[in-house]
Scaffold this motif. Structure first.
Motif, PDB file in Angstrom:
ATOM      1  N   LEU A 114     -34.852  20.011 -54.105  1.00 18.30           N
ATOM      2  CA  LEU A 114     -33.834  20.935 -53.627  1.00 18.30           C
ATOM      3  C   LEU A 114     -33.061  20.321 -52.471  1.00 18.30           C
ATOM      4  CD1 LEU A 114     -35.978  24.210 -53.470  1.00 18.30           C
ATOM      5  CD2 LEU A 114     -34.557  23.408 -55.370  1.00 18.30           C
ATOM      6  N   ARG A 115     -31.764  20.518 -52.483  1.00 13.78           N
ATOM      7  CA  ARG A 115     -30.901  20.158 -51.367  1.00 13.78           C
ATOM      8  C   ARG A 115     -30.050  21.379 -51.059  1.00 13.78           C
ATOM      9  NH1 ARG A 115     -30.542  14.500 -51.051  1.00 13.78           N
ATOM     10  NH2 ARG A 115     -28.734  14.647 -49.690  1.00 13.78           N
ATOM     11  N   ASP A 116     -29.994  21.751 -49.789  1.00 13.14           N
ATOM     12  CA  ASP A 116     -29.192  22.918 -49.444  1.00 13.14           C
ATOM     13  C   ASP A 116     -28.692  22.773 -48.011  1.00 13.14           C
ATOM     14  OD1 ASP A 116     -27.931  25.324 -49.831  1.00 13.14           O
ATOM     15  OD2 ASP A 116     -29.715  26.562 -49.515  1.00 13.14           O
ATOM     16  N   ALA A 117     -27.515  23.305 -47.791  1.00 13.26           N
ATOM     17  CA  ALA A 117     -26.913  23.311 -46.453  1.00 13.26           C
ATOM     18  C   ALA A 117     -26.007  24.529 -46.367  1.00 13.26           C
ATOM     19  CB  ALA A 117     -26.120  22.034 -46.200  1.00 13.26           C
ATOM     20  N   PRO A 118     -25.848  25.094 -45.176  1.00 14.53           N
ATOM     21  CA  PRO A 118     -25.026  26.294 -45.050  1.00 14.53           C
ATOM     22  C   PRO A 118     -23.554  26.001 -45.316  1.00 14.53           C
ATOM     23  CG  PRO A 118     -25.627  25.477 -42.882  1.00 14.53           C
ATOM     24  CD  PRO A 118     -26.398  24.664 -43.880  1.00 14.53           C
ATOM     25  N   ARG A 119     -22.875  26.961 -45.917  1.00 16.19           N
ATOM     26  CA  ARG A 119     -21.444  26.812 -46.175  1.00 16.19           C
ATOM     27  C   ARG A 119     -20.606  27.331 -45.012  1.00 16.19           C
ATOM     28  NH1 ARG A 119     -20.512  29.177 -52.093  1.00 16.19           N
ATOM     29  NH2 ARG A 119     -18.359  29.170 -51.307  1.00 16.19           N
ATOM     30  N   LEU A 120     -21.221  28.088 -44.127  1.00 18.00           N
ATOM     31  CA  LEU A 120     -20.520  28.594 -42.953  1.00 18.00           C
ATOM     32  C   LEU A 120     -21.208  28.076 -41.699  1.00 18.00           C
ATOM     33  CD1 LEU A 120     -19.899  32.316 -43.986  1.00 18.00           C
ATOM     34  CD2 LEU A 120     -18.388  30.359 -44.283  1.00 18.00           C
ATOM     35  N   ARG A 121     -20.423  27.732 -40.710  1.00 13.56           N
ATOM     36  CA  ARG A 121     -20.962  27.091 -39.509  1.00 13.56           C
ATOM     37  C   ARG A 121     -21.577  28.102 -38.541  1.00 13.56           C
ATOM     38  NH1 ARG A 121     -17.169  23.327 -35.581  1.00 13.56           N
ATOM     39  NH2 ARG A 121     -18.640  23.046 -33.850  1.00 13.56           N
ATOM     40  N   HIS A 122     -20.886  29.194 -38.296  1.00 10.46           N
ATOM     41  CA  HIS A 122     -21.352  30.202 -37.339  1.00 10.46           C
ATOM     42  C   HIS A 122     -21.772  31.457 -38.107  1.00 10.46           C
ATOM     43  CE1 HIS A 122     -20.008  27.839 -33.902  1.00 10.46           C
ATOM     44  NE2 HIS A 122     -18.898  27.599 -34.574  1.00 10.46           N
ATOM     45  N   ARG A 123     -23.056  31.782 -38.014  1.00 10.94           N
ATOM     46  CA  ARG A 123     -23.630  32.899 -38.763  1.00 10.94           C
ATOM     47  C   ARG A 123     -24.282  33.824 -37.732  1.00 10.94           C
ATOM     48  NH1 ARG A 123     -24.877  27.998 -40.425  1.00 10.94           N
ATOM     49  NH2 ARG A 123     -27.074  28.161 -39.840  1.00 10.94           N
ATOM     50  N   VAL A 124     -23.561  34.876 -37.394  1.00 16.51           N
ATOM     51  CA  VAL A 124     -23.819  35.570 -36.134  1.00 16.51           C
ATOM     52  C   VAL A 124     -24.088  37.055 -36.360  1.00 16.51           C
ATOM     53  CG1 VAL A 124     -22.854  36.084 -33.852  1.00 16.51           C
ATOM     54  CG2 VAL A 124     -22.286  33.930 -34.985  1.00 16.51           C
ATOM     55  N   LEU A 125     -25.024  37.582 -35.594  1.00 20.89           N
ATOM     56  CA  LEU A 125     -25.207  39.025 -35.493  1.00 20.89           C
ATOM     57  C   LEU A 125     -24.435  39.546 -34.293  1.00 20.89           C
ATOM     58  CD1 LEU A 125     -29.008  39.719 -36.163  1.00 20.89           C
ATOM     59  CD2 LEU A 125     -27.083  40.195 -37.677  1.00 20.89           C
ATOM     60  N   ASN A 126     -23.764  40.671 -34.456  1.00 15.06           N
ATOM     61  CA  ASN A 126     -23.114  41.374 -33.348  1.00 15.06           C
ATOM     62  C   ASN A 126     -23.941  42.604 -33.017  1.00 15.06           C
ATOM     63  OD1 ASN A 126     -19.567  40.923 -34.233  1.00 15.06           O
ATOM     64  ND2 ASN A 126     -21.118  39.454 -33.642  1.00 15.06           N
ATOM     65  N   HIS A 127     -24.541  42.631 -31.843  1.00 16.00           N
ATOM     66  CA  HIS A 127     -25.266  43.824 -31.393  1.00 16.00           C
ATOM     67  C   HIS A 127     -24.296  44.728 -30.629  1.00 16.00           C
ATOM     68  CE1 HIS A 127     -29.560  42.914 -32.248  1.00 16.00           C
ATOM     69  NE2 HIS A 127     -29.101  41.679 -32.286  1.00 16.00           N
ATOM     70  N   TRP A 128     -24.176  45.957 -31.077  1.00 18.68           N
ATOM     71  CA  TRP A 128     -23.356  46.927 -30.346  1.00 18.68           C
ATOM     72  C   TRP A 128     -24.253  47.668 -29.348  1.00 18.68           C
ATOM     73  CZ3 TRP A 128     -19.667  49.529 -34.469  1.00 18.68           C
ATOM     74  CH2 TRP A 128     -18.730  48.562 -34.891  1.00 18.68           C
ATOM     75  N   ASP A 129     -24.965  46.893 -28.525  1.00 22.92           N
ATOM     76  CA  ASP A 129     -25.967  47.412 -27.600  1.00 22.92           C
ATOM     77  C   ASP A 129     -25.393  47.467 -26.183  1.00 22.92           C
ATOM     78  OD1 ASP A 129     -27.296  46.767 -29.957  1.00 22.92           O
ATOM     79  OD2 ASP A 129     -29.130  46.139 -28.945  1.00 22.92           O
ATOM     80  N   ASP A 130     -25.579  48.615 -25.534  1.00 16.00           N
ATOM     81  CA  ASP A 130     -25.142  48.779 -24.161  1.00 16.00           C
ATOM     82  C   ASP A 130     -26.256  48.378 -23.200  1.00 16.00           C
ATOM     83  OD1 ASP A 130     -22.646  49.770 -24.978  1.00 16.00           O
ATOM     84  OD2 ASP A 130     -23.458  51.800 -25.187  1.00 16.00           O
ATOM     85  N   LEU A 131     -25.894  48.150 -21.957  1.00 11.66           N
ATOM     86  CA  LEU A 131     -26.875  47.693 -20.976  1.00 11.66           C
ATOM     87  C   LEU A 131     -27.902  48.761 -20.631  1.00 11.66           C
ATOM     88  CD1 LEU A 131     -24.596  45.612 -18.575  1.00 11.66           C
ATOM     89  CD2 LEU A 131     -25.828  44.879 -20.630  1.00 11.66           C
ATOM     90  N   ASP A 132     -27.619  50.039 -20.941  1.00 16.58           N
ATOM     91  CA  ASP A 132     -28.595  51.113 -20.705  1.00 16.58           C
ATOM     92  C   ASP A 132     -29.489  51.349 -21.917  1.00 16.58           C
ATOM     93  OD1 ASP A 132     -26.890  52.317 -22.494  1.00 16.58           O
ATOM     94  OD2 ASP A 132     -26.366  54.020 -21.209  1.00 16.58           O
ATOM     95  N   ARG A 133     -29.425  50.449 -22.908  1.00 19.79           N
ATOM     96  CA  ARG A 133     -30.229  50.445 -24.132  1.00 19.79           C
ATOM     97  C   ARG A 133     -29.734  51.431 -25.193  1.00 19.79           C
ATOM     98  NH1 ARG A 133     -36.546  49.436 -23.587  1.00 19.79           N
ATOM     99  NH2 ARG A 133     -36.061  48.437 -25.592  1.00 19.79           N
ATOM    100  N   HIS A 134     -28.618  52.125 -24.928  1.00 20.94           N
ATOM    101  CA  HIS A 134     -27.980  52.890 -25.989  1.00 20.94           C
ATOM    102  C   HIS A 134     -27.368  51.914 -26.988  1.00 20.94           C
ATOM    103  CE1 HIS A 134     -24.247  54.670 -27.749  1.00 20.94           C
ATOM    104  NE2 HIS A 134     -25.050  55.680 -27.975  1.00 20.94           N
TER     105      HIS A 134
END
Length: 736
Positions: free
Chosen positions: A179-199
Motif C-alpha cells: 500500500l502507498r498512500d498520502a493525503p490529497r489535502l495539506r491542511h486538515r483542520v477541526l474548528n472548535h466553536w468553543d468559548d473561553l468559559d467552556r460554552h
C-alpha cells in the motif's frame, strides 16, 4: 428533548406491581441471555480505537506480529511505538516484543530510513510520499516474513501505523500488503466553536473539552486521547476557540495555555490554530483603530505573531470571521476582505503560518438574496490575497442546511486557494439525538461538478488543487466534540467526526466504504451487525431531509437555538433570520425564486450548471424549491402534485426513522447493552421529533396553501397554534 405536551412513546411498558416488576425483569434477562453473547460493556470513550480482539476476525493467513522494531528517540516516535503496542495487545491478545533486528517471523518495522537502520537497508522507494505519506509492504528480511511501515517523516510513519491498525481492526487480509498512500489535502483542520468559559456554540456534547482555568498546570489525559483520535484519521490541525472570537485568547496568560496544548498535540502531528478577533489591537493592544492599512496596527500584529511563535514554534496560524453577524472586520474601515487577510498573512509569513479567512458573510445590505453575498464580495478579490491565505467556504451558500447546492464560489476563484468548511456538529440535523450520517452529505458536495472547465471539474478537485494548480489546500470541519464521555453526545455522531477526517485525507473516498469501516472498528466485524448498521447510516441523512423539509426547502427551524420546526418564524431584527424569507409560501405556491427571473443566483454558477438550475423542469427535484417558486399543484416525477409529494416526503422521513428503530432493536444482544440502550433511546426521541416536525410543518403549510390532505395522509393531532406555542429557552448549543 421532548416538547411539552407532545405525545410520547414507551418502548417497554414497565408494570407497576411487585409481581409484575419481577416478571418484566425476568423476561428482559432471559431475552438477553438467549441472544448472542454481547461484547463487554462500553461507554464510547475509545471511539473507533477500541482494538477489541473479539471484533477483529483475522484471516487464517494474516500474520501475527511477534516483534516490533520502532525508534523511540523523539516524542513522536514514542507515540507511534506505544500506539502499536496498545493496538496489537488488544487485537492479538498480547503485544509484540520490542526488538532491534529481525530474527524470526512476524516482525513489524515502523519508522523512517533515517531513524531506523533496518528500514534504511531495504532501500524502499518513498520519493513520492511527501511529508505525510506512507508505504506498508509485506516482504522477507533475512528469510523471515515481515511487514514494514515506512515514511519520510515521523508524521508519515504515524499515519501508516494507524492505517495498519485500521486494516487489522476491520478484518482485512494483510498477509500480502503493498500500500502507498498520502493525503490529497495539506491542511486538515477541526474548528472548535468553543468559548473561553467552556460554552460551545452549536455544541451538543457537553462543555468544551478545553479546561482553560486549569491549564497549563493540569494536562487532562483526554487531550492526548483527542490527539490520538484525530491522528488516526489524518487530521493535522485544530482551531481551539470560537470563530466568534474573544481577543483575550491572544493575551500572554492564554498563550501559555495554548502552548501547553500544542506541546501535548505535537507528537501526534497536530498543530494548533487560533481564531483571531479582528479588533484585538483595540481590545487588548490599546490602539485606537484596527484599520488593516494603519502602520501601528500592522506593527502590532507582527509583534503578536512573533510572541506566539516564540511560545509555539509550529503554530499553524489564524482563522478569522470578519464583517459577518456583527463581528468586526476590515469593512469597518472601508477596506476589503483581502486587505484584512493580508494584514495577518504578512505577520504570519516569516514563521510559515497561514490565514483561513471565512467567506461566510451576509448583511442587511444584501436584501434581495442572502445566498449571493459571499460570491459578490469575494469573486472580485480573486488573486488579491497573499500566498499564505485560504478563503474558507461553507459547503453551501446559506448555512449548513440538511441539503444545499454546492457553494458557487467553488470554481469561481481560480487564483485563490479555497478551503472547504463542513459542519460536523449537527446544528440543523437534529443535534446529537438524531441519527444522521453526514458522510453522504459530504460526498454529495465533494462530487458535485462545477463545470468551470468542462465535465469533471468537481468540488473535490477545486479543494485538492488539481483543477487550478493550487499548492495550498485544505478542509475544515466544525467539531462536534465535547466533555461527554462518548465525546460527541451520541455514539453515531462519532461517525461524522470519523468521516470528516477520512474525507479530508482523501475527498474521493466513498461514504458507504467509510461507514462500513467505522462500523467495523466501532461495533465489530460480525456481518449480521455491519450490514444493518451501514444500511441505517446510509439512509439516515435523507430521512432528516425528508422530515425537516424536502424538495429544496431550507432554514425552517425555530429561531435562535434552531431546535425543532419553525416554518412560521417571521419578524425580528433581520428578514434573513426568518423562515418565511426562505420558503416564501403563499396561497399559490412555495419556494425561493433564484432563477434568472428572480434573484438570479443561478448565474453565479458556471453556464452549464446555471442552465440546469434555472430550468424548473431540469433542476433536480431535491433542489426545486431552492431555486424556484412553483405552484402547489405542479406535477412531480412521481405523478403527485408538489403538495402531495411534500406530504409524502414528510411521511417517508418518519417511516425511515421508525425502520431504523426496528433495525436497531433487532441488534439487541449483538452489541453491548450500554451502547445499545443509549442508541435505542435516542432513536425513540428521533422518531418522536420527526413526527413533531412532520405534524407542525404540515399544519403550517396547509394553513398557507389551503390544500386538503389526500386520502391516507393523517392530519396533525394538534392545531397549528399548539405547535407555534412550544418554546425551548434552554435548548443546547445556542449562541450566547
Amino acid at each position: 428533548m421532548k416538547a411539552a405536551g407532545m405525545p410520547g412513546r414507551r418502548a417497554h411498558a414497565r408494570p407497576r406491581t411487585a409481581r409484575g416488576w419481577f416478571r418484566w425483569a425476568t423476561s428482559i434477562a432471559l431475552s438477553v441471555c438467549a441472544a448472542v453473547a454481547p461484547a463487554a460493556a462500553e461507554d464510547g470513550y475509545d471511539l473507533w480505537l477500541r482494538y477489541a480482539q473479539a471484533g477483529a476476525e483475522r484471516s487464517a493467513q494474516a500474520p501475527r506480529f511477534e516483534q516490533l522494531l520502532a525508534a523511540d528517540a523523539t516524542p513522536a516516535q514514542r507515540a507511534i511505538r506505544d500506539e502499536l503496542l496498545r493496538g496489537l495487545r488488544g487485537l492479538q491478545g498480547r503485544a509484540p516484543a520490542l526488538a532491534e533486528r529481525v530474527d524470526r517471523a512476524g516482525a513489524l518495522l515502523v519508522g523512517t530510513p533515517h531513524a531506523l537502520p533496518a528500514i534504511e537497508r531495504l532501500r524502499l522507494d518513498l520519493h513520492d510520499l511527501g511529508d505525510e505519506g506512507y508505504l506498508i509492504r509485506s516482504l522477507r528480511i533475512d528469510g523471515h516474513p515481515a511487514t514494514v511501515v515506512a515514511a519520510n517523516t515521523d508524521a508519515g510513519a504515524l499515519y501508516g501505523a494507524f492505517a495498519l491498525l485500521r486494516a487489522l481492526q476491520t478484518g482485512q487480509d494483510i498477509a500480502a500488503l503493498d500500500l502507498r498512500d498520502a493525503p490529497r489535502l495539506r491542511h486538515r483542520v477541526l474548528n472548535h466553536w468553543d468559548d473561553l468559559d467552556r460554552h460551545v456554540e452549536r455544541g451538543y456534547a457537553g462543555q468544551s473539552i478545553w479546561d482553560w482555568h486549569r491549564l497549563p498546570g493540569w494536562i487532562d489525559p483526554r487531550y492526548t486521547d483527542y490527539a490520538r483520535a484525530n491522528a488516526s484519521i489524518g487530521i493535522n490541525g485544530t482551531v481551539l476557540n470560537n470563530v466568534n472570537a474573544d481577543a483575550q485568547v491572544l493575551t500572554p496568560m492564554y498563550l501559555e495555555k495554548v502552548a501547553a496544548l500544542a506541546d501535548t498535540f505535537r507528537p501526534w502531528g497536530i498543530r494548533v490554530y487560533l481564531s483571531a478577533r479582528f479588533s484585538a489591537p483595540i481590545e487588548i493592544g490599546g490602539l485606537a483603530t484596527a484599520d488593516p492599512l494603519d502602520p501601528a496596527v500592522r506593527r502590532w500584529w507582527r509583534a503578536k505573531a512573533d510572541e506566539i511563535y516564540a511560545a509555539i514554534p509550529d503554530f499553524g496560524g489564524f482563522l478569522v470571521k470578519a464583517n459577518s453577524e456583527g463581528q468586526p472586520g476590515p469593512q469597518d474601515y472601508g477596506r476589503t476582505h483581502a486587505d484584512g487577510a493580508n494584514l495577518l498573512a504578512d505577520a504570519l509569513a516569516p514563521h510559515g503560518g497561514i490565514v483561513m479567512w471565512r467567506a461566510f458573510v451576509y448583511s442587511d445590505e444584501e436584501p434581495e438574496d442572502r445566498a449571493k453575498q459571499a460570491y459578490n464580495e469575494f469573486v472580485p478579490l480573486d488573486g488579491a490575497f497573499r500566498d499564505n491565505v485560504m478563503v474558507q467556504v461553507k459547503n453551501g451558500p446559506i448555512d449548513f442546511q440538511p441539503r444545499e447546492p454546492f457553494h458557487p464560489l467553488f470554481g469561481a476563484m481560480p487564483r485563490t486557494p479555497l478551503m472547504m468548511e463542513f459542519q460536523i456538529t449537527k446544528e440543523y440535523l437534529g443535534f446529537s439525538t438524531h441519527l444522521a450520517y453526514l458522510g453522504t452529505l459530504y460526498e454529495e458536495v465533494l462530487r458535485a461538478d462545477t463545470h468551470v472547465q468542462g465535465e469533471g471539474a468537481t468540488v473535490a478537485r477545486v479543494l485538492d488543487g488539481s483543477l487550478h494548480g493550487q499548492a495550498l489546500t485544505g478542509m475544515a470541519g466544525v467539531a462536534n466534540i465535547g466533555s461527554d464521555r462518548n465525546w460527541s453526545g451520541s455514539h453515531f455522531d462519532q461517525a461524522n467526526w470519523y468521516a470528516y477526517g477520512r474525507l479530508a485525507w482523501n475527498p474521493g473516498l466513498p461514504a458507504r466504504a467509510i461507514a462500513e469501516e467505522w462500523t467495523r472498528m466501532t461495533f465489530g466485524n460480525d456481518p449480521a451487525v455491519v450490514a444493518p448498521i451501514v444500511g441505517m447510516m446510509m439512509a439516515s441523512r435523507e430521512a432528516v431531509v425528508d422530515y425537516t423539509g424536502a424538495l429544496g426547502l431550507h432554514h425552517l427551524m425555530a429561531r435562535g437555538h434552531h431546535y425543532g420546526p419553525g416554518p412560521w418564524v417571521e419578524g425580528g431584527p433581520r428578514a434573513d433570520w426568518t423562515s418565511v424569507y426562505f420558503h416564501r409560501a403563499t396561497r399559490d405556491g412555495i419556494g425561493f425564486d433564484r432563477s434568472r427571473r428572480g434573484s438570479d443566483a443561478v448565474s453565479q454558477y458556471a453556464p452549464a450548471v446555471a442552465e440546469v438550475f434555472d430550468d424548473p423542469d431540469r433542476v433536480p427535484e431535491e433542489l426545486l424549491l431552492w431555486f424556484h417558486h412553483v405552484s402547489w399543484d405542479r406535477p412531480m416525477a412521481s405523478g403527485r402534485t408538489l403538495w402531495e409529494e411534500l406530504l409524502h416526503r414528510y411521511d417517508r422521513g418518519v417511516a425511515s426513522v421508525r425502520a431504523m428503530r426496528a433495525t436497531w432493536a433487532g441488534l439487541a444482544g449483538r452489541i453491548d447493552p450500554e451502547r445499545h440502550a443509549q442508541v435505542a433511546a435516542f432513536l425513540a426521541i428521533q422518531e418522536q421529533e420527526a413526527q413533531w416536525w412532520r405534524d407542525a410543518s404540515i399544519a403550517y403549510f396547509q394553513s398557507i396553501s389551503g390544500r386538503p390532505l389526500p386520502p391516507g395522509v393523517a392530519p396533525p393531532p394538534h392545531p397549528l397554534a399548539y405547535y407555534q406555542s412550544l418554546a425551548f429557552p434552554h435548548a443546547p448549543g445556542d449562541t450566547q
